[in-house]
Write an enzyme that holds these catalytic residues in place. Sequence first.
Site, PDB file in Angstrom:
ATOM      1  N   GLU A  92     -98.255  33.811  80.056  1.00 31.07           N
ATOM      2  CA  GLU A  92     -97.750  34.910  79.571  1.00 31.07           C
ATOM      3  C   GLU A  92     -96.494  34.936  79.208  1.00 31.07           C
ATOM      4  O   GLU A  92     -95.527  34.121  79.870  1.00 31.07           O
ATOM      5  CB  GLU A  92     -97.959  35.989  80.755  1.00 31.07           C
ATOM      6  N   CYS A 105     -89.243  37.165  78.199  1.00 30.47           N
ATOM      7  CA  CYS A 105     -89.216  36.556  79.423  1.00 30.47           C
ATOM      8  C   CYS A 105     -90.449  35.506  79.330  1.00 30.47           C
ATOM      9  O   CYS A 105     -91.436  35.783  78.996  1.00 30.47           O
ATOM     10  CB  CYS A 105     -89.816  37.617  80.503  1.00 30.47           C
ATOM     11  N   CYS A 112     -98.391  29.172  89.854  1.00 30.92           N
ATOM     12  CA  CYS A 112     -97.281  28.829  90.811  1.00 30.92           C
ATOM     13  C   CYS A 112     -97.397  28.506  92.291  1.00 30.92           C
ATOM     14  O   CYS A 112     -98.589  28.794  92.931  1.00 30.92           O
ATOM     15  CB  CYS A 112     -96.244  29.996  90.860  1.00 30.92           C
ATOM     16  N   CYS A 116     -95.130  33.485  97.275  1.00 32.48           N
ATOM     17  CA  CYS A 116     -94.561  34.756  97.548  1.00 32.48           C
ATOM     18  C   CYS A 116     -95.616  35.782  97.577  1.00 32.48           C
ATOM     19  O   CYS A 116     -96.381  36.033  96.794  1.00 32.48           O
ATOM     20  CB  CYS A 116     -93.429  35.352  96.326  1.00 32.48           C
ATOM     21  N   CYS A 119     -96.416  38.441  94.694  1.00 31.09           N
ATOM     22  CA  CYS A 119     -96.434  38.303  93.341  1.00 31.09           C
ATOM     23  C   CYS A 119     -97.789  37.703  92.877  1.00 31.09           C
ATOM     24  O   CYS A 119     -98.496  36.877  93.692  1.00 31.09           O
ATOM     25  CB  CYS A 119     -95.384  37.125  93.151  1.00 31.09           C
ATOM     26  N   GLY A 159     -94.534  31.202  87.097  1.00 28.90           N
ATOM     27  CA  GLY A 159     -93.946  29.809  87.405  1.00 28.90           C
ATOM     28  C   GLY A 159     -92.508  29.811  88.282  1.00 28.90           C
ATOM     29  O   GLY A 159     -91.841  30.682  88.132  1.00 28.90           O
ATOM     30  N   GLU A 160     -92.170  28.621  88.860  1.00 36.84           N
ATOM     31  CA  GLU A 160     -90.877  28.573  89.415  1.00 36.84           C
ATOM     32  C   GLU A 160     -90.130  27.586  88.591  1.00 36.84           C
ATOM     33  O   GLU A 160     -90.423  26.130  88.716  1.00 36.84           O
ATOM     34  CB  GLU A 160     -91.084  28.047  90.996  1.00 36.84           C
ATOM     35  N   SER A 191     -84.397  31.888  86.793  1.00 37.65           N
ATOM     36  CA  SER A 191     -84.611  32.937  88.166  1.00 37.65           C
ATOM     37  C   SER A 191     -85.140  31.779  88.892  1.00 37.65           C
ATOM     38  O   SER A 191     -86.276  31.256  88.670  1.00 37.65           O
ATOM     39  CB  SER A 191     -85.462  34.122  88.070  1.00 37.65           C
ATOM     40  N   SER A 214     -83.940  35.177  93.640  1.00 36.29           N
ATOM     41  CA  SER A 214     -84.847  35.980  94.220  1.00 36.29           C
ATOM     42  C   SER A 214     -84.744  36.122  95.622  1.00 36.29           C
ATOM     43  O   SER A 214     -84.822  35.256  96.343  1.00 36.29           O
ATOM     44  CB  SER A 214     -86.358  35.700  93.831  1.00 36.29           C
ATOM     45  N   LEU A 215     -83.966  37.264  96.181  1.00 31.22           N
ATOM     46  CA  LEU A 215     -83.696  37.221  97.616  1.00 31.22           C
ATOM     47  C   LEU A 215     -84.576  38.334  98.205  1.00 31.22           C
ATOM     48  O   LEU A 215     -85.222  37.627  99.266  1.00 31.22           O
ATOM     49  CB  LEU A 215     -82.226  37.852  97.707  1.00 31.22           C
ATOM     50  N   HIS A 216     -84.777  39.386  97.962  1.00 31.76           N
ATOM     51  CA  HIS A 216     -85.715  40.399  98.468  1.00 31.76           C
ATOM     52  C   HIS A 216     -85.844  40.634 100.151  1.00 31.76           C
ATOM     53  O   HIS A 216     -86.264  41.736 100.347  1.00 31.76           O
ATOM     54  CB  HIS A 216     -87.031  39.819  98.271  1.00 31.76           C
ATOM     55  N   ASN A 290     -93.364  45.968  91.310  1.00 32.99           N
ATOM     56  CA  ASN A 290     -94.615  46.400  90.486  1.00 32.99           C
ATOM     57  C   ASN A 290     -95.641  46.142  91.338  1.00 32.99           C
ATOM     58  O   ASN A 290     -96.027  45.181  92.290  1.00 32.99           O
ATOM     59  CB  ASN A 290     -95.034  45.318  89.477  1.00 32.99           C
ATOM     60  N   CYS A 333     -95.819  40.189  86.937  1.00 29.60           N
ATOM     61  CA  CYS A 333     -96.127  38.863  86.635  1.00 29.60           C
ATOM     62  C   CYS A 333     -97.315  38.183  86.732  1.00 29.60           C
ATOM     63  O   CYS A 333     -97.943  38.636  87.873  1.00 29.60           O
ATOM     64  CB  CYS A 333     -94.974  38.196  87.280  1.00 29.60           C
TER      65      CYS A 333
HETATM   66  N1  SAH Z   1     -89.934  31.886  90.422  1.00 24.66           N
HETATM   67  C1  SAH Z   1     -89.057  32.737  90.038  1.00 24.66           C
HETATM   68  C2  SAH Z   1     -89.054  33.297  88.668  1.00 24.66           C
HETATM   69  C3  SAH Z   1     -90.638  34.088  88.533  1.00 24.66           C
HETATM   70  S1  SAH Z   1     -90.641  35.526  89.153  1.00 24.66           S
HETATM   71  C4  SAH Z   1     -88.236  33.367  91.193  1.00 24.66           C
HETATM   72  O1  SAH Z   1     -88.926  33.462  91.915  1.00 24.66           O
HETATM   73  O2  SAH Z   1     -87.334  33.657  90.854  1.00 24.66           O
HETATM   74  C5  SAH Z   1     -89.431  36.730  88.346  1.00 24.66           C
HETATM   75  C6  SAH Z   1     -89.041  37.719  89.298  1.00 24.66           C
HETATM   76  O3  SAH Z   1     -89.974  38.644  89.730  1.00 24.66           O
HETATM   77  C7  SAH Z   1     -88.737  37.123  90.871  1.00 24.66           C
HETATM   78  O4  SAH Z   1     -87.596  37.866  91.080  1.00 24.66           O
HETATM   79  C8  SAH Z   1     -89.912  37.619  91.624  1.00 24.66           C
HETATM   80  O5  SAH Z   1     -89.403  37.640  92.923  1.00 24.66           O
HETATM   81  C9  SAH Z   1     -90.200  39.058  90.974  1.00 24.66           C
HETATM   82  N2  SAH Z   1     -91.395  39.330  91.268  1.00 24.66           N
HETATM   83  C10 SAH Z   1     -92.641  39.004  91.654  1.00 24.66           C
HETATM   84  N3  SAH Z   1     -93.827  39.586  91.700  1.00 24.66           N
HETATM   85  C11 SAH Z   1     -92.922  41.025  91.481  1.00 24.66           C
HETATM   86  C12 SAH Z   1     -93.446  42.419  91.651  1.00 24.66           C
HETATM   87  N4  SAH Z   1     -94.865  42.539  91.928  1.00 24.66           N
HETATM   88  N5  SAH Z   1     -92.710  43.191  91.357  1.00 24.66           N
HETATM   89  C13 SAH Z   1     -91.383  43.003  91.106  1.00 24.66           C
HETATM   90  N6  SAH Z   1     -90.852  42.127  91.063  1.00 24.66           N
HETATM   91  C14 SAH Z   1     -91.578  40.809  91.224  1.00 24.66           C
END
Ligand code: SAH
Length: 351
Positions: A92, A105, A112, A116, A119, A159-160, A191, A214-216, A290, A333
Amino acid sequence: MEKIDLKALTPDELSALIASVGEAPFRAKQIFKWIYRGVSSFDEMTDLSKTLREKLAEKCTIGNLIIEKKQVSKIDGTIKYLFRLSDGNLIESVLMSYKHGNTICVSSQVGCRMGCRFCASTIGGLVRNLTASEIIDQIMKAEADSGKKISNIVMMGIGEPLDNYENVIKFLKIVNHPDGLGIGYRHISLSTCGIVDRIYDLAKENLPITLSISLHNPFREERKKIMPVDAIYPLPKLMEALRAYLAVTGRRISVEYAMIRGENDTDECAKELAKLFRGMLVHINLIPINNVRERDFVKSDTKQIKRFMEQLEKLGLSVTVRRELGSDISAACGQLRKSVIEEQKQEVIKA
Ligand code: SAH
């Protein structure tokens, strides 16, 4: 013998290939230009001799993604593309229009393996890496289809990117090259969920792109629960790598923080986050999470997001809340790819 995809080669690699078949070096430059002008066959490269075109067609190909499905948001015009790769896999890309230009994007892998918890892209695991050609062609096909000139790239699709390091670096070099797509490094964000070793490598590449992390969650034990990568590259090691990256590049880092109700949106989290990044050249991006059908995480309240943001600002951090675009077109994503794969499975079962 498998043909060489010329769209996956950096200018240096293409020059070496052209030299190896006994052609003059300037031919490589001509071919490189044609590829990123969007030709799909060697016959269109009209300033090459017929013999050379035939020689190329015999050994090489020019990568070409097919638009399998396209969704356009009625709310804000965001376009989501589902592309089919030559082996049938699906990926995508999302094209978003802002006042300052059009941003795409892009995906970097099929699936992946980072796991996470929130995701959708990681649910089926990793299928394979994308080639540089497959990453760049997402941009070329989206531009050609939409008629919009793309000025910014974010590597935040499926993907990462740092788990496909070599191809991603090639992609960056091609996309930035004036005879490639000519998009400035400063208009590109990459990212990562925090592959520490590759962050050190990336610092050495000396490319002025923006690194997004991506910290979260600022608490290690909590972060590990939602991001398994933390078990291999723990938060303190990630922070060390970010400091080193800042020291080498001097470029502001972007911190992605998906706001999950009751999980990471508390006052305690805000304080800890501020403590973690105080005095560092970072910008915090709060993303209302999301909702993903398979996951039971819920978006934080708008009020809570505002409160969280204000607390961070008070503690001296630079913060924005990401606008939600394309909320009517399976925006999270990996969701479109996943739903189409499921439909196809259903069809196979029926047949
Ligand atoms: N693998 C990379 C890039 C892809 S994800 C990474 O982890 O950064 C891009 C961003 O979307 C990341 O910050 C990821 O944590 C976030 N993401 C993934 N699923 C999500 C969701 N359901 N809602 C909001 N952000 C999300």
